[in-house]
Design a protein around this motif. Structure first.
Motif, PDB file in Angstrom:
ATOM      1  N   ASP A 150      -3.353  11.515  -0.757  1.00 52.06           N
ATOM      2  CA  ASP A 150      -2.593  12.217   0.212  1.00 52.06           C
ATOM      3  C   ASP A 150      -1.762  10.810   1.170  1.00 52.06           C
ATOM      4  N   ILE A 151      -1.774   9.614   0.594  1.00 51.16           N
ATOM      5  CA  ILE A 151      -1.434   8.254   1.069  1.00 51.16           C
ATOM      6  C   ILE A 151      -0.868   7.610   0.063  1.00 51.16           C
ATOM      7  N   VAL A 152       0.229   6.833   0.241  1.00 48.72           N
ATOM      8  CA  VAL A 152       0.950   5.215  -1.012  1.00 48.72           C
ATOM      9  C   VAL A 152       0.602   4.693  -0.058  1.00 48.72           C
ATOM     10  N   LEU A 153       0.255   3.298  -0.167  1.00 51.88           N
ATOM     11  CA  LEU A 153      -0.228   2.170   0.351  1.00 51.88           C
ATOM     12  C   LEU A 153       0.517   1.175  -1.106  1.00 51.88           C
ATOM     13  N   GLU A 154       1.725   0.455  -0.496  1.00 56.77           N
ATOM     14  CA  GLU A 154       2.986  -0.423  -1.209  1.00 56.77           C
ATOM     15  C   GLU A 154       2.146  -1.880  -0.148  1.00 56.77           C
ATOM     16  N   ILE A 155       2.247  -2.446  -1.843  1.00 52.50           N
ATOM     17  CA  ILE A 155       2.038  -3.979  -1.063  1.00 52.50           C
ATOM     18  C   ILE A 155       3.009  -4.523  -2.209  1.00 52.50           C
ATOM     19  N   PRO A 156       3.795  -5.240  -1.263  1.00 51.52           N
ATOM     20  CA  PRO A 156       5.361  -5.826  -1.712  1.00 51.52           C
ATOM     21  C   PRO A 156       5.241  -6.754  -2.489  1.00 51.52           C
ATOM     22  N   SER A 182      -0.850 -10.634  -7.153  1.00 48.31           N
ATOM     23  CA  SER A 182      -1.767 -12.009  -6.863  1.00 48.31           C
ATOM     24  C   SER A 182      -2.773 -11.826  -6.748  1.00 48.31           C
ATOM     25  N   ALA A 183      -3.456 -12.654  -6.676  1.00 50.74           N
ATOM     26  CA  ALA A 183      -4.846 -13.023  -6.211  1.00 50.74           C
ATOM     27  C   ALA A 183      -5.068 -12.264  -4.735  1.00 50.74           C
ATOM     28  N   LEU A 184      -4.499 -12.404  -3.887  1.00 52.49           N
ATOM     29  CA  LEU A 184      -4.338 -11.785  -2.659  1.00 52.49           C
ATOM     30  C   LEU A 184      -4.327 -10.477  -2.559  1.00 52.49           C
ATOM     31  N   SER A 185      -3.664 -10.251  -3.319  1.00 44.38           N
ATOM     32  CA  SER A 185      -3.375  -8.249  -3.426  1.00 44.38           C
ATOM     33  C   SER A 185      -4.176  -8.036  -4.080  1.00 44.38           C
ATOM     34  N   ARG A 186      -5.185  -8.424  -5.244  1.00 43.01           N
ATOM     35  CA  ARG A 186      -6.065  -8.169  -5.956  1.00 43.01           C
ATOM     36  C   ARG A 186      -7.273  -7.864  -5.048  1.00 43.01           C
ATOM     37  N   ARG A 187      -7.482  -8.669  -4.188  1.00 44.70           N
ATOM     38  CA  ARG A 187      -8.914  -9.049  -2.901  1.00 44.70           C
ATOM     39  C   ARG A 187      -8.736  -7.292  -2.424  1.00 44.70           C
ATOM     40  N   LEU A 188      -7.434  -7.319  -1.641  1.00 44.72           N
ATOM     41  CA  LEU A 188      -6.668  -6.148  -0.576  1.00 44.72           C
ATOM     42  C   LEU A 188      -7.534  -5.384  -1.187  1.00 44.72           C
ATOM     43  N   VAL A 189      -6.976  -4.789  -2.769  1.00 47.25           N
ATOM     44  CA  VAL A 189      -6.925  -3.201  -3.522  1.00 47.25           C
ATOM     45  C   VAL A 189      -8.339  -3.197  -3.129  1.00 47.25           C
ATOM     46  N   GLU A 190      -9.189  -4.091  -3.870  1.00 48.13           N
ATOM     47  CA  GLU A 190     -10.600  -4.007  -3.555  1.00 48.13           C
ATOM     48  C   GLU A 190     -11.384  -4.235  -2.594  1.00 48.13           C
ATOM     49  N   LYS A 191     -11.141  -4.653  -1.535  1.00 45.06           N
ATOM     50  CA  LYS A 191     -11.634  -3.489  -0.314  1.00 45.06           C
ATOM     51  C   LYS A 191     -10.868  -2.932  -0.195  1.00 45.06           C
ATOM     52  N   VAL A 192     -10.632  -1.951  -0.186  1.00 42.68           N
ATOM     53  CA  VAL A 192      -9.680  -0.571   0.566  1.00 42.68           C
ATOM     54  C   VAL A 192     -10.007   0.142  -0.772  1.00 42.68           C
ATOM     55  N   MET A 193     -11.210  -0.284  -2.236  1.00 41.17           N
ATOM     56  CA  MET A 193     -11.216   0.979  -2.875  1.00 41.17           C
ATOM     57  C   MET A 193     -12.837   0.880  -2.815  1.00 41.17           C
ATOM     58  N   ALA A 194     -13.541   0.119  -1.817  1.00 42.73           N
ATOM     59  CA  ALA A 194     -15.011  -0.275  -1.882  1.00 42.73           C
ATOM     60  C   ALA A 194     -15.110   0.564   0.071  1.00 42.73           C
ATOM     61  N   SER A 195     -14.158   1.184   0.428  1.00 46.84           N
ATOM     62  CA  SER A 195     -14.326   1.985   1.764  1.00 46.84           C
ATOM     63  C   SER A 195     -15.213   3.388   1.109  1.00 46.84           C
ATOM     64  N   THR A 196     -15.061   3.269   1.898  1.00 39.99           N
ATOM     65  CA  THR A 196     -15.929   4.668   1.756  1.00 39.99           C
ATOM     66  C   THR A 196     -15.026   5.944   1.667  1.00 39.99           C
ATOM     67  N   TYR A 197     -13.910   5.821   2.419  1.00 37.85           N
ATOM     68  CA  TYR A 197     -13.218   6.739   3.423  1.00 37.85           C
ATOM     69  C   TYR A 197     -11.927   7.163   2.461  1.00 37.85           C
ATOM     70  N   PHE A 198     -11.601   6.117   1.376  1.00 37.64           N
ATOM     71  CA  PHE A 198     -10.539   6.499   0.680  1.00 37.64           C
ATOM     72  C   PHE A 198     -10.876   6.810  -1.363  1.00 37.64           C
ATOM     73  N   VAL A 229      -6.547  -3.260   6.299  1.00 35.50           N
ATOM     74  CA  VAL A 229      -5.918  -4.460   6.056  1.00 35.50           C
ATOM     75  C   VAL A 229      -5.674  -4.688   7.406  1.00 35.50           C
ATOM     76  N   SER A 230      -6.291  -4.779   8.566  1.00 34.04           N
ATOM     77  CA  SER A 230      -6.187  -6.038   9.449  1.00 34.04           C
ATOM     78  C   SER A 230      -7.614  -6.896   9.691  1.00 34.04           C
ATOM     79  N   ASP A 231      -8.445  -6.376   9.257  1.00 38.37           N
ATOM     80  CA  ASP A 231      -9.789  -6.569   8.988  1.00 38.37           C
ATOM     81  C   ASP A 231      -9.327  -7.884   7.604  1.00 38.37           C
ATOM     82  N   TYR A 232      -8.877  -7.134   6.488  1.00 33.97           N
ATOM     83  CA  TYR A 232      -8.447  -8.407   5.797  1.00 33.97           C
ATOM     84  C   TYR A 232      -7.760  -9.776   5.979  1.00 33.97           C
ATOM     85  N   ALA A 233      -6.731  -8.704   6.879  1.00 36.74           N
ATOM     86  CA  ALA A 233      -6.517 -10.089   7.273  1.00 36.74           C
ATOM     87  C   ALA A 233      -6.737 -11.161   8.338  1.00 36.74           C
ATOM     88  N   ARG A 234      -7.298 -10.699   9.281  1.00 38.96           N
ATOM     89  CA  ARG A 234      -8.402 -11.411   9.931  1.00 38.96           C
ATOM     90  C   ARG A 234      -9.830 -12.198   8.877  1.00 38.96           C
TER      91      ARG A 234
END
Length: 371
Positions: free
Chosen positions: A93-99, A55-71, A137-142
């Protein structure tokens, strides 16, 4: 008499073509490589994202995670089982599942749930990586809540508590500010602790120490003559470390250099005296090397250099009170990060003086001089 003994020590030291080069190259290599290698900062975490909603919200979350320098997103598998297999094979190392129904649940006022599965073989990497991802994820929800992404039928928004974090003494959380002062302590321990021990034992094996034993030179004079050259070498190495820390990392102490030199003089006498104690009980170079390696390894690991002392078990914290490196590491970090002075470090000063007097008296008493 002591003047000629000190001159003999310097001649003997510089007669070896390898030792003077090692004294200069060793601090350079440690200060260049170790602050980058010995870091507890977790970056470049390999991440798989399973987007079951698309969905649009899930794609925005994926983009936010990919923009992080830690991942570093390695793959976007279709199923959670496929992502878990990548973790088992060491590819992630980590799996993030968006249901599925992630966006639907959010828009209807229900709280959607995400799954974070971390490889905890490396507990630090797994724990810190999960924490970083949860924070994103918390920042994204806020951001969604503030942007009014919820539908008009959603529950009434409650007032939010704003938290402001102030990082004292290290505002940018630069791990090098924490490690560089402690690495200087490790360098002084390795150079000014091991070299005196190996020097005396080398003289024993060569038989040249017998020439000193048959002279009227007292045990106290002999020990002082052994200490002073390595005391001067230690101050030289420390000055090189100061220069490299400033030139390479821009790290300068908040406190005064004279405070560091004052405590360094005491610590150098302490650790050199410890090396002489080991040499008095060692008959061969192999024996001295293994004994010094045994003690230095324990002292460094129990000094709080890599891990905080307060994170250790209670029994381990008690043991650190008889570790002189603990007190000098505290001195270096206090002066570098907090700008403390001598009055702020009186407990550490008392402990270092006590250890210095104890080890050097032990070195004098244990030295067996055959007249």
């Amino acid at each position: 008499m002591i003047k000629y003994l000190i001159e003999k020590e310097f001649k003997q030291l510089f007669r070896n073509p390898f030792i003077p080069k090692l004294i200069l190259l060793f601090p350079c290599m440690i200060m260049i490589l170790m602050p980058w290698a010995a870091s507890l900062e977790i970056k470049n975490i390999r991440l798989d994202i399973v987007d079951g909603d698309h969905s649009a919200l899930s794609r925005r979350l994926v983009e936010k995670v990919m923009a992080s320098t830690y991942f570093h997103v390695k793959a976007c598998p279709d199923t959670y089982d496929e992502g878990l297999r990548h973790v088992e094979e060491g590819m992630a190392d980590i799996v993030l599942e968006i249901p599925r129904d992630f966006e639907k649940d959010w828009m209807t006022g229900r709280s959607p749930r995400l799954l974070i599965a971390a490889n905890a073989v490396n507990g630090t990497k797994g724990g810190m990586g999960s924490s970083y991802l949860s924070s994103i994820v918390s920042d994204y929800a806020r951001d969604l809540a503030e942007g009014g992404e919820r539908s008009a039928s959603s529950v009434v928004r409650l007032p939010q508590v704003e938290v402001q974090t102030l990082n004292l003494f290290n505002p940018r959380l630069n791990y090098k500010l924490f490690m560089v002062p402690a690495l200087m302590v490790m360098l002084l321990t390795l150079i000014c602790g091991a070299l005196p021990a190996l020097n005396v034992v080398g003289e024993k094996e060569a038989g040249t120490i017998e020439q000193i034993n048959v002279t009227p030179v007292g045990k106290f004079t002999f020990i002082i003559a052994k200490l002073i050259p390595y005391w001067l070498i230690g101050l030289l190495v420390l000055s090189i470390c100061f220069l490299l820390a400033w030139a390479l990392y821009g790290v300068l102490p908040v406190g005064h250099f004279l405070t560091i030199y004052f405590f360094s003089i005491i610590f150098l006498l302490l650790i050199s005296g410890f090396g002489l104690v080991v040499s008095n009980y060692s008959s061969t170079l192999q024996q001295a090397m293994f004994v010094m390696f045994f003690f230095i390894l324990i002292l460094v690991l129990m000094s709080g250099l890599f891990t905080p002392i307060h994170s250790m078990p209670r029994w381990a914290q008690t043991i650190t009170y008889i570790n002189p490196l603990r007190y000098f590491v505290e001195v270096m970090r206090t002066v570098y990060l907090r700008g403390g002075g001598i009055l702020d470090l009186l407990p550490q000063l008392g402990a270092l003086v006590l250890f210095a007097v104890g080890f050097n008296l032990w070195a004098v008493v244990s030295y067996r001089k055959n007249s």
